[in-house]
Enzyme design. Structure first.
Site, short mmCIF file in Angstrom:
data_model
loop_
_atom_site.label_atom_id
_atom_site.label_comp_id
_atom_site.label_asym_id
_atom_site.label_seq_id
_atom_site.Cartn_x
_atom_site.Cartn_y
_atom_site.Cartn_z
N LYS A 78 -0.06 3.78 -2.65
CA LYS A 78 -1.04 4.85 -2.46
C LYS A 78 -0.38 6.22 -2.30
CE LYS A 78 -4.66 1.92 -0.42
NZ LYS A 78 -4.02 0.61 -0.29
N SER A 131 0.80 -1.23 0.00
CA SER A 131 0.00 0.00 0.00
C SER A 131 0.82 1.28 0.00
CB SER A 131 -0.96 0.00 1.19
OG SER A 131 -2.04 -0.89 0.96
N SER A 182 -6.15 3.13 4.52
CA SER A 182 -5.58 2.40 3.38
C SER A 182 -6.67 1.75 2.53
CB SER A 182 -4.60 1.32 3.89
OG SER A 182 -3.70 0.94 2.87
#
Length: 523
Positions: free
Chosen positions: A82, A79, A327
């Site tokens: 992101k 993640s 997230s």
């Protein structure tokens, strides 16, 4: 030379240093300083035996590289992807960008009757709730419409029909963190997990009966196949909730003891457009609006249609909070396709990723040395070197939207989920608490932590830590030890106070998923 120009010049020289150090041998940094010895010692933790680590630490003001370990090695960022997607969204869409969900028609009602169809058009909002569709239905009723002779036509043509990201795991099909992506969708609560429904099973009044099941939001779009049984108190609970492959049938199986707490599971739906349309249709009926024919999906709204009712999302600067703190994968993918649509007229992953790559070039990040195949990092095909993540973290400090973006990052030991997010339970009782901000990343065998921290001498630092190919259940404690060591050291003076990972009370639970992806969340 103005102070701003001096700062930008120093930062550019520091960014160049991040790549210039690539000629050093593996594991080497700019010098064998105390910081290098401390971080190298932390990375020698046996949990990383046979694994890979790409780590970079830099001065946030000048860009000077303070530590580098295999900074150019491409590893799965999970993640941490992101970071790239959110920064590109802020630059290319703008902090004030809002999604719109609209109800339109090509005719005007006469005597309460609309002769024709109602169009429900989505633009990708991943934060719509059932109450928002009810507000749209109220708007239809307020326009004087009591009966529709046609049908509801769901316009989800803003995006292409590809619902799942590239190489997403097949066994995640019913998992809410891997829900299908559509420009028309809805979330069951204010965690905004779009494309999912909450299934709650509570024990029946007596043993032998099936548990009582409720859905949030209540919808006919999914079918419940309740095969479970309530058993006497004291017996183990074995209840399982899962959606059948390729269907909207949710199977509830196993046993639930009397007096046991209800079991709640967030489950992805098979077709989010149909889900949103079904909830809207029920809202219309509850508002006294009758629609003659069943809904139809996938058709474009006529250009001549006029707006009957509109729902507008929160601005992107606010949407970043649930997106980054928790997230949220679906937010990342909706934003990626929206970037594609707004920059090229194509709401596809390929168009969005091309625009993100072009943005990265303006930030001195090299898209040719990374591979990004989705917006969230859920795909194991994504590959990023820590040096490129560090370069992005350095460059975005000059962006006019940086303060909003920085505020969206999880805060170490933040007091609640809205502040701490996925770092809420980490680095507590250390100098990094309420100091370090970072994006976490978690997949099986892949963990990452990249962000900012201020050291004991007041020096602001950027760090990017990407760890892969380990067999340990979790390496979060190793990441935390690096950040806490930075927070408790005076890096400018060369006074390094290292901390061993075993001295931190890091959550060493299996970390194949982000802590916010577990329901109820563990952070």
């Amino acid at each position: 030379m103005s102070r701003h120009v001096m700062r930008v010049t120093a930062l550019a020289l520091g960014l160049a240093g991040l790549l210039g150090a690539s000629s050093l041998p593996a594991g080497a940094g700019p010098s064998d300083t105390g910081l290098k010895g401390a971080v190298d010692t932390i990375l020698s933790d046996p949990r990383l035996d046979g694994g890979a680590a790409s780590v970079v630490v830099a001065d946030a003001r000048t860009g000077e590289t303070l530590y580098r370990r295999d900074g150019d090695d491409r590893l799965m960022p999970a993640s941490n992807t992101k970071l790239v997607t959110s920064a590109a969204a802020m630059e290319l869409l703008g902090p004030g960008y809002r999604f719109r969900t609209e109800v339109l028609s090509t005719a005007r009602p006469k005597g309460g009757v609309l002769h024709g169809d109602l169009y429900l058009r989505g633009t990708g909002d991943p934060t719509t709730l059932a109450k928002d569709y009810d507000a749209l239905a109220a708007g239809v009723a307020a326009a004087g419409i009591r009966r529709v002779t046609g049908r509801i036509i769901a316009d989800d043509t803003r995006f292409d029909t590809r619902r799942l990201g590239r190489s997403w795991a097949a066994d995640d099909e019913s998992s809410y963190y891997a829900a299908p992506i559509s420009p028309l969708t809805l979330a069951p609560d204010t965690d905004y997990d779009s494309g999912t429904v909450v299934v709650e099973a509570a024990p029946a009044a007596e043993a032998g009966a099936a548990p009582r099941v409720t859905l949030t939001p209540a919808t006919r779009h999914v079918r419940i196949d309740n095969r479970a049984t309530t058993v006497p108190a004291g017996l183990p609970g074995t209840l399982a909730v899962e959606r059948e492959h390729g269907t909207n049938t949710i199977v509830i199986s196993g046993e639930l003891p009397l007096a046991a707490p209800a079991v709640k599971e967030w489950i992805s739906v098979q077709e989010p457009t149909g889900y949103a349309t079904a909830v809207f249709a029920d809202a219309l009926a509850a508002r006294g609006v009758r629609v003659a024919a069943p809904p139809r999906t996938g058709e474009r709204t006529p250009a001549a249609a006029r707006v009957v009712a509109t729902h507008t999302s929160m601005p992107l600067r606010d949407l970043l909070r649930p997106f980054m703190k928790l997230s949220n994968n679906m937010h990342a993918e909706a934003l990626t396709k929206t970037i594609g649509y707004e920059t090229s007229g194509r709401g596809t992953w390929s168009a969005g990723l091309a625009a993100i790559g072009a943005y990265l070039k303006t930030q001195d990040v090299e898209p040719d040395v990374i591979r990004q195949v989705d917006g969230s990092g859920l795909s194991r095909m994504n590959l990023f070197p820590a040096a490129q993540l560090a370069r992005l973290l350095l460059a975005v400090q000059e962006a006019p939207w940086y303060d909003d973006w920085y505020a969206s990052l999880p805060v170490a030991c933040g007091p609640d989920r809205a502040t701490g997010g996925t770092l809420r339970t980490r680095m507590c009782g250390t100098p990094a608490a309420l100091n370090a901000r970072a994006k976490t990343g978690s997949l099986t065998g892949a963990s990452a932590l990249s962000g900012y921290v201020t050291d004991a001498g007041g020096r602001r630092l950027v760090y990017a830590i990407v760890l892969n190919n380990y067999l340990a259940a979790s390496v979060k404690g190793i990441e935390d030890a690096i950040v806490v060591t930075l927070a408790r050291s005076d890096t400018a003076a060369g006074t390094v106070t290292a901390v061993a990972p075993e001295r931190l009370r890091a959550p060493e639970v299996p970390a194949a998923l982000e802590c916010s992806w577990r329901k109820p969340a563990t952070c």
